[in-house]
Design an enzyme around this catalytic site. Structure first.
Site, PDB file in Angstrom:
ATOM      1  N   HIS A 134       0.834  -1.202   0.000  1.00 46.08           N
ATOM      2  CA  HIS A 134       0.000   0.000   0.000  1.00 46.08           C
ATOM      3  C   HIS A 134       0.871   1.255   0.000  1.00 46.08           C
ATOM      4  O   HIS A 134       0.621   2.192  -0.768  1.00 46.08           O
ATOM      5  CB  HIS A 134      -0.906  -0.023   1.229  1.00 46.08           C
ATOM      6  CG  HIS A 134      -1.654   1.253   1.455  1.00 46.08           C
ATOM      7  ND1 HIS A 134      -2.910   1.487   0.936  1.00 46.08           N
ATOM      8  CD2 HIS A 134      -1.318   2.377   2.148  1.00 46.08           C
ATOM      9  CE1 HIS A 134      -3.313   2.693   1.304  1.00 46.08           C
ATOM     10  NE2 HIS A 134      -2.363   3.246   2.033  1.00 46.08           N
ATOM     11  N   GLU A 135       1.903   1.277   0.845  1.00 46.83           N
ATOM     12  CA  GLU A 135       2.761   2.459   0.925  1.00 46.83           C
ATOM     13  C   GLU A 135       3.589   2.637  -0.343  1.00 46.83           C
ATOM     14  O   GLU A 135       3.824   3.764  -0.787  1.00 46.83           O
ATOM     15  CB  GLU A 135       3.673   2.368   2.154  1.00 46.83           C
ATOM     16  CG  GLU A 135       2.933   2.282   3.488  1.00 46.83           C
ATOM     17  CD  GLU A 135       1.946   3.418   3.699  1.00 46.83           C
ATOM     18  OE1 GLU A 135       2.145   4.511   3.130  1.00 46.83           O
ATOM     19  OE2 GLU A 135       0.959   3.215   4.430  1.00 46.83           O
ATOM     20  N   GLU A 197      -5.743   7.081  -0.783  1.00 50.80           N
ATOM     21  CA  GLU A 197      -5.691   5.863   0.014  1.00 50.80           C
ATOM     22  C   GLU A 197      -6.328   4.697  -0.739  1.00 50.80           C
ATOM     23  O   GLU A 197      -5.792   3.588  -0.768  1.00 50.80           O
ATOM     24  CB  GLU A 197      -6.399   6.067   1.353  1.00 50.80           C
ATOM     25  CG  GLU A 197      -5.739   7.055   2.287  1.00 50.80           C
ATOM     26  CD  GLU A 197      -4.347   6.620   2.702  1.00 50.80           C
ATOM     27  OE1 GLU A 197      -4.107   5.400   2.833  1.00 50.80           O
ATOM     28  OE2 GLU A 197      -3.488   7.491   2.879  1.00 50.80           O
TER      29      GLU A 197
END
Length: 269
Positions: A134-135, A197
């Site tokens: 995700h990052e 996000e």
């Protein structure tokens, strides 16, 4: 008539802001989207490297748990090699010593962080991959540079509103208009953050299988975050991050879209 010069100045500010924002365009190879950016990749890398020590210090510095540090680096580099090896960014993965703050984040340019508090709550290597994937998505999605460009544009519009509304005979009204414009700008920015996000979740779903991890591990991460958040959560509309429960639904949808015929066997979860 007295306010004509003010309105003209405000109009010029708006035009310059729009031209500047529209002129900084770039195609993102990982998302397939056209972005408006405020930094080059070299600038992102420089900012990330410069900011990393100060950011780490806010979370107790780098962890001294060598085994855990090695595992974070191993999993992060595995994803990079498999999924984003053509990226111009030089990724570095940091485990932070903070044992109370459940968090993970990335700076522009490839500096990725996870706290010991979050790492200890994860149950599998696949879940760690979900966090780091995700990052990594934030970095290659160039969300920092994109967010800065949007903030600069919004500040330009806020400044124009302040100039147009200024009345020396009624300063309270002028201040109220300026505050309202600032509030609108902040709210719009928070929405951009939530969209980033969700896009990073989608990229994580794509990256994990390429590195041999089951994307369903990301659902476990969201369940962990939901438990860590407890009750009394801030309403989603006024938060930069979507609620974990809502993200789970988006992750499931992304998995179904990518693996319409089913998730391949043998992936590490």
């Amino acid at each position: 008539m007295r306010r004509s010069p003010q309105l003209m100045i405000a109009f010029i500010i708006v035009v310059v802001t729009m031209i500047s924002y529209a002129g900084n365009r770039s195609n993102n190879e990982f998302t397939g989207k056209v972005q408006h950016l405020a930094m080059t990749t070299d600038q992102e890398i420089a900012i990330g490297l410069q900011s990393a020590p100060e950011v780490a210090a806010q979370y107790g510095g780098e962890s001294r748990d060598r085994a855990a540090v090695a595992k974070v680096e191993e999993v992060g580099e595995r994803i990079v090699r498999a999924a984003v090896k053509n990226s111009p960014y030089k990724f570095q993965f940091h485990l932070l010593a903070d044992q109370k703050t459940v968090n993970a984040f990335a700076l522009p340019g490839g500096q990725v962080f996870i706290t010991e508090a979050l790492l200890r709550k994860l149950h599998t290597e696949g879940e760690l991959a979900g966090v780091l994937g995700h990052e990594i998505g934030h970095v290659v999605g160039r969300h920092g540079a994109q967010q800065l460009a949007k903030q600069q544009a919004l500040q330009g519009f806020v400044g124009a509103a302040g100039v147009a509304s200024y009345d020396p005979n009624n300063p309270r009204q002028s201040a109220a208009v300026g505050q309202m414009a600032q509030m609108v700008a902040s709210t719009v920015n928070m929405k951009y953050g939530r969209n980033d996000e969700l896009e990073s979740d989608q990229l994580g779903v794509r990256f994990l299988p390429q590195a041999g991890y089951d994307p369903r591990a990301m659902i476990g991460v969201m369940e962990t975050l939901a438990q860590a958040g407890g009750g009394g959560r801030t309403p989603e509309f006024f938060s930069t991050h979507p609620n974990p429960g809502n993200r789970i639904e988006h992750i499931k949808a992304a998995i179904e879209q990518q693996f319409a015929s089913g998730i391949p066997a043998g992936l590490e979860r």
